[in-house]
Scaffold this active site. Structure first.
Site, PDB file in Angstrom:
ATOM      1  N   ASP A 209     -10.237   6.497  -6.618  1.00 27.51           N
ATOM      2  CA  ASP A 209      -8.971   5.748  -6.616  1.00 27.51           C
ATOM      3  C   ASP A 209      -8.220   6.019  -7.926  1.00 27.51           C
ATOM      4  O   ASP A 209      -7.603   5.117  -8.494  1.00 27.51           O
ATOM      5  CB  ASP A 209      -9.206   4.246  -6.410  1.00 27.51           C
ATOM      6  CG  ASP A 209      -7.919   3.496  -6.075  1.00 27.51           C
ATOM      7  OD1 ASP A 209      -6.852   4.139  -5.933  1.00 27.51           O
ATOM      8  OD2 ASP A 209      -7.968   2.256  -5.968  1.00 27.51           O
TER       9      ASP A 209
ATOM     10  N   HIS B  43      -6.728   0.021   3.339  1.00 25.76           N
ATOM     11  CA  HIS B  43      -6.693  -0.787   2.106  1.00 25.76           C
ATOM     12  C   HIS B  43      -6.820  -2.233   2.570  1.00 25.76           C
ATOM     13  O   HIS B  43      -5.858  -2.805   3.107  1.00 25.76           O
ATOM     14  CB  HIS B  43      -5.363  -0.523   1.386  1.00 25.76           C
ATOM     15  CG  HIS B  43      -5.066  -1.449   0.253  1.00 25.76           C
ATOM     16  ND1 HIS B  43      -4.978  -1.022  -1.056  1.00 25.76           N
ATOM     17  CD2 HIS B  43      -4.819  -2.779   0.209  1.00 25.76           C
ATOM     18  CE1 HIS B  43      -4.692  -2.047  -1.844  1.00 25.76           C
ATOM     19  NE2 HIS B  43      -4.584  -3.132  -1.090  1.00 25.76           N
TER      20      HIS B  43
HETATM   21  O1  DOR Z   1      -5.345  -0.440  -8.450  1.00 25.95           O
HETATM   22  C1  DOR Z   1      -4.775   0.167  -7.548  1.00 25.95           C
HETATM   23  N1  DOR Z   1      -3.839   1.091  -7.823  1.00 25.95           N
HETATM   24  N2  DOR Z   1      -5.066  -0.115  -6.265  1.00 25.95           N
HETATM   25  C2  DOR Z   1      -4.362   0.386  -5.241  1.00 25.95           C
HETATM   26  O2  DOR Z   1      -4.679   0.092  -4.113  1.00 25.95           O
HETATM   27  C3  DOR Z   1      -3.200   1.269  -5.500  1.00 25.95           C
HETATM   28  C4  DOR Z   1      -3.325   1.944  -6.801  1.00 25.95           C
HETATM   29  C5  DOR Z   1      -2.037   2.555  -7.268  1.00 25.95           C
HETATM   30  O3  DOR Z   1      -1.347   3.208  -6.487  1.00 25.95           O
HETATM   31  O4  DOR Z   1      -1.730   2.431  -8.471  1.00 25.95           O
END
Ligand code: DOR
Length: 438
Positions: A311, A185
């Site tokens: 994601d 990340h």
């Molecule tokens: O938008 C995001 N949500 N980016 C991340 O890196 C983590 C993820 C989350 O776990 O909600």
């Protein structure tokens, strides 16, 4: 599928980039594995269940190497079961789940608990990703050996960067013993500060604190340097900027073991989408500029971006129904990913074969898991898609618990008709037909 059971998927257009096939063909499945693909696959099929696929695409089951299933600890956002349902509905036959749970997946006990939940759900294949550092605190390495022995396929501190370059270097060196990818990340927290939106005219206009592209790029540059030094396999999560694409292009030209993913939302939207302060558009990394999006699209077409990963980041109303500044980051992606990618194909951004490759074979290779292809002997993980069906995104109808989609109300083309895992149909025509009952 019980012993000796046969399934014939008849007359669909089999699109399988890894096997170099794009033709109308039958797929014969015996005992959960692909037995034959081709015009004559039906011969010798004998007594079998038949799935008529005329007019449909028959794809290797989609594989998402970056999802958040939230279990253990955040079951109000998602569980292994509800996330698996969302995956099946989106045409995914396998997902790899990130370790930013509570407790984080930094121990064999948590890994085993996730796998047990996946087994109980009996839907898609779930591949846990372990932490890089204990508790994702960025200080001390997690026990990779234990994690891998328990079933982890990769390590990542996703949600957070590993800020300490020395720790990351040691983690990369250590990862080589297990031949696992380290998923980074990339976010320099000092550059990102308390920003909430891409640094540019839109953030300025809206009065939102900015996150510069450099916050990502500085870290991508570091990971490329460390990949060179250690020879480890580095996978860059959710690439969002043009500068990152340049760095990846150079790293690949040099032959380093660096791979990368982009999300459907970064490939589709720009920072203009946040203008209404809809917190469903708040995500980390933030939605970027049109130039960044264009660079991502080109990089996907060229294979510099290897993989499309969602994601998938479900959140509850309590996390999202807040001011933009304080709302949680994340977008749910499993149930809209395929049609969003097909939208790029329809617009001429990317070939259909590259797009399917990015959702099947490439993620399978990066994770080192079976699937992603439909050759004899491969697991019968198969996705049937109606490429012409148009539908309107309604997050209230998602199988995911998350409703945080910026695509609410969008009209998309391409609908998953059936999802088959190990020869067993788990999702068909909008209904979950396999797995654990509600
Ligand atoms: O938008 C995001 N949500 N980016 C991340 O890196 C983590 C993820 C989350 O776990 O909600």
């Amino acid at each position: 599928m019980s012993a000796g059971r046969r399934l014939l998927i008849r007359g669909g257009r089999v699109i399988d980039p890894a096997a170099g096939r794009d033709a109308v063909a039958d797929v014969l499945v015996i005992d959960g594995a692909v037995a034959a693909v081709g015009q004559d696959a039906a011969a010798g099929s004998g007594d079998c269940e038949v799935l008529e696929a005329a007019g449909l695409w028959v794809l290797p089951g989609l594989i998402d190497l970056h999802v958040h299933l939230r279990e253990p600890g955040f079951e109000y956002k998602e569980t292994v079961l509800t996330g698996s349902r969302a995956a099946a509905a989106g045409g995914f036959t396998a997902v790899a789940c990130m370790p930013n749970t509570d407790p984080p997946n930094d121990s064999a006990a948590v890994t085993r608990a996730i796998l047990l939940k996946a087994e109980e759900a009996a839907l898609v294949r779930v591949y846990p990703i372990g932490c890089i550092t204990a508790g994702q605190k960025g200080q001390r390495m997690a026990e990779f050996g234990d994690l891998v022995a328990a079933g982890c396929r990769a390590v990542s501190d996703d949600g957070r960067p590993v800020m300490h370059a020395g720790v990351m270097r040691r983690a990369l060196e250590y990862s080589r013993h297990f031949n696992i990818p380290v998923i980074s990340h990339c976010e320099d927290l000092h550059l990102a500060g308390d920003g909430v939106a891409h640094e540019g005219a839109v953030a300025t206009r809206l009065g939102l604190k900015p996150i510069p592209a450099a916050a990502e790029e500085a870290m991508v540059a570091r990971e490329v340097v460390l990949a060179r030094q250690t020879g480890a396999r580095v996978h860059i999560a959710h690439v969002s900027t043009r500068g990152s694409v340049s760095l990846l292009t150079a790293a690949k030209a040099e032959g380093l073991s660096v791979t990368a993913e982009a999300t459907p939302h970064h490939l589709t939207l720009t920072d203009e989408a946040i203008a209404g302060f809809d917190t469903a558009t708040k995500v980390n990394p933030p939605l970027r500029s049109a130039e960044d999006r264009e660079a991502l699209r080109r990089a996907l077409a060229e294979g510099i971006i290897d993989v499309v990963a969602t994601d998938h980041a479900p959140h509850g109303l309590a996390d999202k129904d807040l001011e933009f500044d304080v709302a949680a980051n994340g977008i749910v992606g499993l149930e809209t990913a395929l049609p969003l990618v097909l939208r790029l194909v329809a617009a001429g951004s990317c070939s259909l074969h590259r797009a399917i490759d990015a959702l099947t074979w490439r993620p399978a290779r990066i994770l080192g898991v079976p699937g992603g292809r439909l050759a004899p002997g491969d697991p019968a993980d198969i996705t049937l898609v109606d490429p012409d069906e148009a539908w309107t995104v309604d997050p209230e109808k998602f199988f995911s618990k998350g409703r945080n989609s910026p695509f609410r109300g969008w009209r998309l083309t391409g609908r998953v008709r059936a999802t088959i895992v190990g020869g067993r149909t788990i999702f068909r025509d909008g209904v979950m037909v396999g797995g654990q009952s509600r």
